[in-house]
Design a protein around this motif. Structure first.
Motif, PDB file in Angstrom:
ATOM      1  N   VAL A 211     -25.081  38.596  36.764  1.00 48.65           N
ATOM      2  CA  VAL A 211     -24.799  39.934  36.025  1.00 48.65           C
ATOM      3  C   VAL A 211     -24.662  40.221  34.763  1.00 48.65           C
ATOM      4  O   VAL A 211     -24.752  41.522  34.139  1.00 48.65           O
ATOM      5  CB  VAL A 211     -22.717  39.614  35.993  1.00 48.65           C
ATOM      6  CG1 VAL A 211     -22.425  40.359  35.828  1.00 48.65           C
ATOM      7  CG2 VAL A 211     -22.668  39.335  38.238  1.00 48.65           C
ATOM      8  N   ALA A 212     -24.408  38.596  33.779  1.00 51.03           N
ATOM      9  CA  ALA A 212     -24.891  38.735  32.391  1.00 51.03           C
ATOM     10  C   ALA A 212     -26.490  39.633  32.070  1.00 51.03           C
ATOM     11  O   ALA A 212     -26.509  40.938  31.367  1.00 51.03           O
ATOM     12  CB  ALA A 212     -25.007  37.938  31.828  1.00 51.03           C
ATOM     13  N   ASN A 213     -27.163  39.232  32.875  1.00 54.14           N
ATOM     14  CA  ASN A 213     -28.450  40.223  33.075  1.00 54.14           C
ATOM     15  C   ASN A 213     -28.230  41.351  33.392  1.00 54.14           C
ATOM     16  O   ASN A 213     -29.615  42.604  32.373  1.00 54.14           O
ATOM     17  CB  ASN A 213     -29.484  38.651  33.794  1.00 54.14           C
ATOM     18  CG  ASN A 213     -30.120  38.022  33.415  1.00 54.14           C
ATOM     19  OD1 ASN A 213     -29.825  37.504  32.115  1.00 54.14           O
ATOM     20  ND2 ASN A 213     -30.852  36.983  33.837  1.00 54.14           N
ATOM     21  N   SER A 214     -27.781  42.015  34.025  1.00 53.51           N
ATOM     22  CA  SER A 214     -27.424  43.298  34.010  1.00 53.51           C
ATOM     23  C   SER A 214     -27.103  43.595  33.012  1.00 53.51           C
ATOM     24  O   SER A 214     -27.789  45.530  32.661  1.00 53.51           O
ATOM     25  CB  SER A 214     -26.793  43.690  35.443  1.00 53.51           C
ATOM     26  OG  SER A 214     -25.408  42.996  35.512  1.00 53.51           O
ATOM     27  N   TYR A 215     -26.513  43.028  31.652  1.00 55.04           N
ATOM     28  CA  TYR A 215     -25.926  44.504  30.758  1.00 55.04           C
ATOM     29  C   TYR A 215     -26.990  43.866  29.557  1.00 55.04           C
ATOM     30  O   TYR A 215     -27.195  44.405  28.569  1.00 55.04           O
ATOM     31  CB  TYR A 215     -24.868  43.252  30.335  1.00 55.04           C
ATOM     32  CG  TYR A 215     -23.856  44.547  31.219  1.00 55.04           C
ATOM     33  CD1 TYR A 215     -23.073  45.827  31.035  1.00 55.04           C
ATOM     34  CD2 TYR A 215     -23.378  43.547  32.087  1.00 55.04           C
ATOM     35  CE1 TYR A 215     -21.758  46.300  31.943  1.00 55.04           C
ATOM     36  CE2 TYR A 215     -22.182  43.293  33.192  1.00 55.04           C
ATOM     37  CZ  TYR A 215     -22.212  45.129  33.008  1.00 55.04           C
ATOM     38  OH  TYR A 215     -21.075  45.131  33.400  1.00 55.04           O
ATOM     39  N   LYS A 216     -28.378  43.335  29.723  1.00 54.10           N
ATOM     40  CA  LYS A 216     -29.213  42.800  29.084  1.00 54.10           C
ATOM     41  C   LYS A 216     -29.666  43.709  27.632  1.00 54.10           C
ATOM     42  O   LYS A 216     -29.596  43.207  26.426  1.00 54.10           O
ATOM     43  CB  LYS A 216     -30.945  42.286  29.713  1.00 54.10           C
ATOM     44  CG  LYS A 216     -30.988  40.882  28.833  1.00 54.10           C
ATOM     45  CD  LYS A 216     -32.183  40.174  30.290  1.00 54.10           C
ATOM     46  CE  LYS A 216     -32.705  39.278  28.965  1.00 54.10           C
ATOM     47  NZ  LYS A 216     -32.102  37.702  29.581  1.00 54.10           N
TER      48      LYS A 216
END
Ligand SMILES: Cc1cc2nc3c(=O)[nH]c(=O)nc-3n(C[C@H](O)[C@H](O)[C@H](O)COP(=O)(O)O)c2cc1C
Length: 353
Positions: free
Chosen positions: A192-197
């Motif tokens: 999830v965090a990486n999808s906002y990278k």
């Protein structure tokens, strides 16, 4: 162990000391951890019982206590200081406003979804906002809500698994289910965090049952950027609880850890003892709700006041309260300084693969 950033704050040691109420992590423990390069966290829960010298009433005293503890911590360290503010607290908004006005470095907020937390930031606010969640669904929900309503994404996310101490964000029947293990949730939240990278770097911080340098290595290898640890810091000289409270950890055996049903409507992990057994036998009944401190508390039917119980336990009055503790609390064998704990974690981390 590598340093990392929460927004523009450099965290030299990737260890966050978990906020522990009531009166277990105050400025003393928080400053000691911050002085070692980690993030020291003051739990604001129940501070009105500890700092009641102005006699303003519990909620006002609580607010004053937050200001006082943040200032005390600042006198003891130049390191990174956070506060832990549970969403379920009835004066959540006031405590958040005070912490932001005091320019605390980070607000950690769990025990409910802090869906409106960014609303309290003002132009020029320096405080970073870090939700504590227990599923990737909650991580997604918060990111979506904060982004759409406030144009803001979390500065980091703490993922607290079922082995943590204190209140747990799981149904009782899910606590021992491997599908809800921290090892299962971390990679999902990292995704999830990486999808906002492209928009923001959101470090993921793993919590719950992390007790050695080997454990830290394991979760960093799974994609976490840092860890949050609570239990290991209870048995330190600098921990703000009484020696009686700390000694309960040292005396504890694995079988003494148990799940209780807290009046706030969540399960909690605690050490068995006289008070809990008395409640089960139907012995404790408060005459009235003295504090009105938690939104979700079923105080009409509750067999005791959770805030009084936790406050009394931290003071060492174990006939009047009980000790929250993480899954690994029984591993404690003596009181160490925070410096010794961190040196040991670094050695173990270096030795682990
Ligand atoms: C004595 C105790 C009190 C706690 N109080 C709080 C609290 O007030 N608010 C909160 O968000 N978490 C609380 N926690 C959870 C810790 O902040 C931390 O995330 C968790 O315990 C991590 O797991 P560990 O104890 O296995 O390291 C508490 C934990 C303990 C052991």
């Amino acid at each position: 162990m590598k340093s990392f950033n929460i927004g523009n704050l450099e965290i030299k040691l990737p260890i966050v000391q978990g906020g522990m109420g009531i009166g277990v992590s105050l400025s003393g423990l928080a400053a000691a951890v911050a002085n070692e390069g980690g993030v020291g966290v003051i739990s604001v829960a129940g501070l009105g019982m500890i700092h009641n010298e102005r006699h303003l009433g519990f909620l006002e005293d609580n607010n004053w206590g937050v200001q006082k503890e943040i200032r005390l911590a600042r006198e003891k360290t130049k390191g990174v200081i956070g506060v832990n503010i549970m969403v379920a607290l009835s004066n959540f908004a006031d405590l958040v406003r005070t912490s932001i006005a005091e320019k605390v470095d980070i607000i950690f907020s769990g025990a409910g979804l802090p869906l409106d937390l960014p609303a309290y930031l003002k132009p020029g606010s320096v405080t970073k906002l870090v939700p504590i969640i227990s599923s990737s669904r909650a991580a997604k929900l918060i990111c979506n809500k904060w982004k759409s309503a406030y144009g803001y994404l979390p500065d980091a996310i703490v993922v607290e698994g079922p082995k943590a101490g204190g209140h747990l964000g799981f149904k009782p029947e899910d606590i021992d289910d491997p599908n809800f293990a921290l090892e299962k949730i971390i990679p999902e939240v990292v995704e999830v965090a990486n999808s906002y990278k492209d928009e923001k770097e959101i470090p993921v911080i793993a919590a719950g049952g992390i007790y050695s340098g080997g454990d830290i290595r394991k979760f960093l290898n799974m994609g976490a950027t840092g860890v949050q640890m609570g239990t290991i810091f209870v048995t330190t000289k600098e921990c703000d609880a009484s020696d009686t409270f700390k000694n309960e950890y040292i005396k504890a055996k694995k079988d003494d850890l148990r799940i209780i049903h807290s009046p706030v409507g969540m399960p909690g992990r605690a050490l068995d003892g006289e008070f809990i057994q008395g409640v089960e036998a139907g012995l404790k009944h408060p005459k009235a709700c003295p504090l009105h401190c938690i939104k979700t508390c079923d105080y009409v039917n509750a067999p005791y006041c959770i805030s009084q119980a936790l406050f009394q336990a931290a003071r060492g009055n174990l006939d009047k309260g009980f000790v929250f503790a993480g899954f690994n609390a029984y591993l404690a064998d003596k009181i160490n300084t925070v410096k010794e704990v961190i040196a040991k974690l670094k050695r173990e981390f270096a030795a682990a693969q």
